[in-house]
Design an enzyme around this catalytic site. Structure first.
Site, PDB file in Angstrom:
ATOM      1  N   HIS A  89      24.845  41.656  14.288  1.00 22.57           N
ATOM      2  CA  HIS A  89      24.990  40.324  15.349  1.00 22.57           C
ATOM      3  C   HIS A  89      24.620  40.947  16.945  1.00 22.57           C
ATOM      4  O   HIS A  89      24.733  40.546  17.351  1.00 22.57           O
ATOM      5  CB  HIS A  89      26.271  39.087  15.960  1.00 22.57           C
ATOM      6  CG  HIS A  89      26.757  39.213  14.593  1.00 22.57           C
ATOM      7  ND1 HIS A  89      26.119  38.721  13.703  1.00 22.57           N
ATOM      8  CD2 HIS A  89      27.597  38.150  14.166  1.00 22.57           C
ATOM      9  CE1 HIS A  89      26.168  37.489  12.267  1.00 22.57           C
ATOM     10  NE2 HIS A  89      27.841  38.023  13.326  1.00 22.57           N
ATOM     11  N   ASP A  96      15.683   7.694  11.567  1.00 27.60           N
ATOM     12  CA  ASP A  96      14.869   8.502  10.596  1.00 27.60           C
ATOM     13  C   ASP A  96      14.953   9.501  10.616  1.00 27.60           C
ATOM     14  O   ASP A  96      15.257  10.514  10.077  1.00 27.60           O
ATOM     15  CB  ASP A  96      14.662   7.088   9.856  1.00 27.60           C
ATOM     16  CG  ASP A  96      12.869   7.004   9.886  1.00 27.60           C
ATOM     17  OD1 ASP A  96      12.581   6.557  11.263  1.00 27.60           O
ATOM     18  OD2 ASP A  96      12.096   7.546   9.088  1.00 27.60           O
ATOM     19  N   GLY A 142       9.292   7.424  10.191  1.00 24.20           N
ATOM     20  CA  GLY A 142       8.804   8.549  11.249  1.00 24.20           C
ATOM     21  C   GLY A 142       9.345   8.218  12.653  1.00 24.20           C
ATOM     22  O   GLY A 142      10.787   7.810  13.037  1.00 24.20           O
ATOM     23  N   GLY A 156      17.505  14.427  26.181  1.00 29.19           N
ATOM     24  CA  GLY A 156      16.251  14.856  25.264  1.00 29.19           C
ATOM     25  C   GLY A 156      16.861  15.446  24.048  1.00 29.19           C
ATOM     26  O   GLY A 156      15.185  14.993  23.765  1.00 29.19           O
ATOM     27  N   GLU A 197       7.238   9.661  19.497  1.00 26.93           N
ATOM     28  CA  GLU A 197       6.258  10.510  19.405  1.00 26.93           C
ATOM     29  C   GLU A 197       4.825   9.486  18.719  1.00 26.93           C
ATOM     30  O   GLU A 197       3.907  10.518  19.898  1.00 26.93           O
ATOM     31  CB  GLU A 197       6.582  11.819  18.765  1.00 26.93           C
ATOM     32  CG  GLU A 197       8.023  12.595  18.718  1.00 26.93           C
ATOM     33  CD  GLU A 197       7.651  13.341  19.998  1.00 26.93           C
ATOM     34  OE1 GLU A 197       7.644  12.413  20.776  1.00 26.93           O
ATOM     35  OE2 GLU A 197       8.789  13.613  19.610  1.00 26.93           O
TER      36      GLU A 197
END
Length: 563
Positions: free
Chosen positions: A115, A444, A473, A413, A477
């Site tokens: 790590h 979705d 979709g 956002g 966007e």
């Protein structure tokens, strides 16, 4: 019991400040610490699906209860959480990020541990987090460890920002004096400078005396920094028209007779835009002036008489008063207000959005109709969570009942945030009142980023409502750029099979295609009771979106295209 382990001390302190659920994942550098959680009565380990979801969940929990805690492991775990932590920093949410780190001796020897980056640098991840934390602490000395833990918890709560706390694996089992727990952490804000505060109050009172058409504008930090009560009293005493921003939804009672609607600059309803922008005094409480919160910076105040009340400063016109906290300033202002507003004659506020017109039951679902109709389903005290995209914009069209709280990540956002936030908010709501409903609206596309956290909800028997808006979709966007581009598409899922796939036994699933199906479902008394986890798939046209989102997408596309 004269001594307790440092690990138990941390969880006792969290319990004392009513932070009863801890989010995160186990890792070998935090396992001994996690053992101590189970030694403190009333503490709960959520056990998330991944660290990013855990950070989102901690954010949602903190918005309801005032602060939260997430525990990750060094390097791989803590870095996975940082997107969520950054969102909490941006949006003023108090999250304590506890990281289990390698032992002090391992760090001193610069061992090539897993790590790590393989270069012996054990401070690099701490330095990364420092940029998105109000303060940080890396515990190296057991003697001052309790004081550092107290400082980190206090800072998380009072500043409403993330705080980073590194706990070496070898220290959590060492003992500290138990009597330290007898002195509560001082969670109170420090008083304002008296002279600066007096000048602020005096100046604001003079501006109110001179104003003929003042308004109040409530924003995100009215909720985050706990001035909702002061803001309500300000509205009650002055009777000034009052508006909220998208991030301010839920910060004031939308059933109040002086509530006028949501102000988003050019994206506002015309009557709201006119009412706010024609004001000769604007009292702005807790503003976060981001692009999506202001209609791409399209505020067009006609007055320079703007007072901005912030958590750590006040701005009056172009003058800033650093360190003057709005909570105390508002409280002082409220004592002086009645005498100066006695002659104010309240003006009419914009009318609420009228109810939807009656439609044939077979009418296909559309966004504009749904967000307006949602007002009929919501109840007092609900927590409503709206995902980035159509939901975050559509919820602005919904008029809330009294005491409805909204979680909408307008500034940061991060797509998928709300599934994790739903877990955290529902766990917080369960601790406050098991009958308090928590309702998510998510697209979705966004669901696919963080869907596995639904399994954690099922594991704990939580009972949220999950409305999946299936418009095939990434509609937000597509509206900004690439309406038919393959990169804005997602693989279709069988959403109604998700709950049983994750092991749910007592659950409901519904698919809503028409307005009649929506009304029948949401008016059903049994459905209105949060008796089990529910997933409701709402079928919507691909390019259907709230009008304010369509306009915002055009503004965003234009901004992105500027040279």
């Amino acid at each position: 019991m004269s001594e307790i382990t440092l690990g138990k001390y941390l969880f006792e302190r969290l319990s004392q400040v009513d932070c009863n659920t801890v989010f995160g994942l186990p890792g070998d550098f935090n396992l001994s610490l996690l053992d101590k959680l189970y030694e403190v009565e009333g503490m709960r380990w959520a056990g998330n699906a991944n660290e990013l979801n855990a950070a989102y969940a901690a954010d949602g929990y903190a918005r309801i209860k005032g602060m939260s805690c997430i525990i990750t492991t060094f390097g791989v775990g803590e870095l996975s959480a940082l997107n969520g932590i950054a969102g909490s920093y941006a949006e003023h949410v108090g999250v304590l990020h506890v990281v289990g780190v390698p032992s002090i001796s391992s760090q001193a020897k610069q061992l090539l541990l897993h790590h790590t980056l393989g270069n012996g640098d054990f401070t690099v991840f701490h330095r990364m987090s420092a940029n998105i934390s109000e303060t940080t602490a890396m515990i190296t000395d057991i003697a001052n460890a309790p004081a550092e833990i107290d400082r980190c918890i206090r800072t998380t709560f009072t500043t409403q920002r993330p705080v980073y706390l590194g706990l070496p694996a070898n220290l959590v089992d060492l003992n500290v004096p138990a009597k330290l727990l007898e002195t509560p952490i001082d969670m109170a804000l420090k008083p304002n400078d008296a002279e600066a505060e007096a000048e602020v109050v005096r100046t604001v009172i003079e501006m109110i005396q001179d104003a003929k058409n003042p308004v109040i504008l409530a924003d995100a930090c009215a909720s985050r920094h706990d001035v909702k009560a002061e803001t309500k009293k300000l509205i009650d005493l002055t009777q000034f028209p009052t508006f909220v921003t998208p991030m301010g939804k839920g910060s004031i009672d939308e059933q109040h007779p002086r509530y006028g609607g949501v102000y988003v600059g050019t994206l506002s309803k015309p009557e709201v835009k006119k009412a706010v922008e024609s004001a000769d005094l604007i009292l702005s409480v807790g503003a976060l002036l981001s692009d999506f919160n202001t209609g791409s910076f399209s505020y067009s105040y006609r007055t320079k008489n703007v007072v901005e009340f912030h958590s750590d400063h006040i701005k009056i016109r172009n003058a800033t008063f650093p360190g003057v906290q709005m909570k105390f300033a508002l409280q002082k202002l409220l004592t002086a207000i009645p005498a100066v507003v006695k002659d104010y004659k309240p003006v009419a506020v914009p009318a609420k959005t009228p109810a939807n017109k009656a439609l044939p039951a077979s009418t296909p679902m559309k966004q504009e109709w749904m967000w307006n109709q949602l007002s009929n389903f919501l109840q007092e005290g609900d927590i409503v969570i709206a995902e980035t995209g159509t939901s975050a914009f559509g919820i602005n069209q919904t008029t809330f009942p009294t005491d409805v709280y909204a979680i909408v990540q307008v500034l940061w956002g991060s797509i998928g945030f709300t599934v994790g936030a739903l877990l955290g908010a529902t766990m917080a709501a369960e601790e406050l009142d098991p009958k308090k409903r928590v309702i998510l609206f998510i697209g979705d596309g966004s669901l696919q980023l963080t869907v596995q956290e639904i399994s954690t909800m099922i594991r704990w028997g939580l009972k949220p409502y999950i409305f999946v808006l299936n418009n095939n979709g990434y509609t937000i966007e597509k509206l900004i750029h690439g309406p038919h581009a393959e990169y804005n598409e997602v693989q279709p899922w069988d959403h109604l099979a998700l709950l049983p796939t994750f092991g749910a036994k007592d659950y409901e699933t519904h698919r809503v295609v028409t307005t009649g199906e929506w009304d029948k479902l949401t008016q059903d008394k049994e459905f209105q009771d949060n008796s089990r986890i529910r997933m409701i798939e709402v079928m919507l046209p691909v390019f259907d979106a709230p009008q304010n989102l369509v306009k915002q997408a055009q503004l965003t596309a234009a901004t992105n295209a500027k040279q």
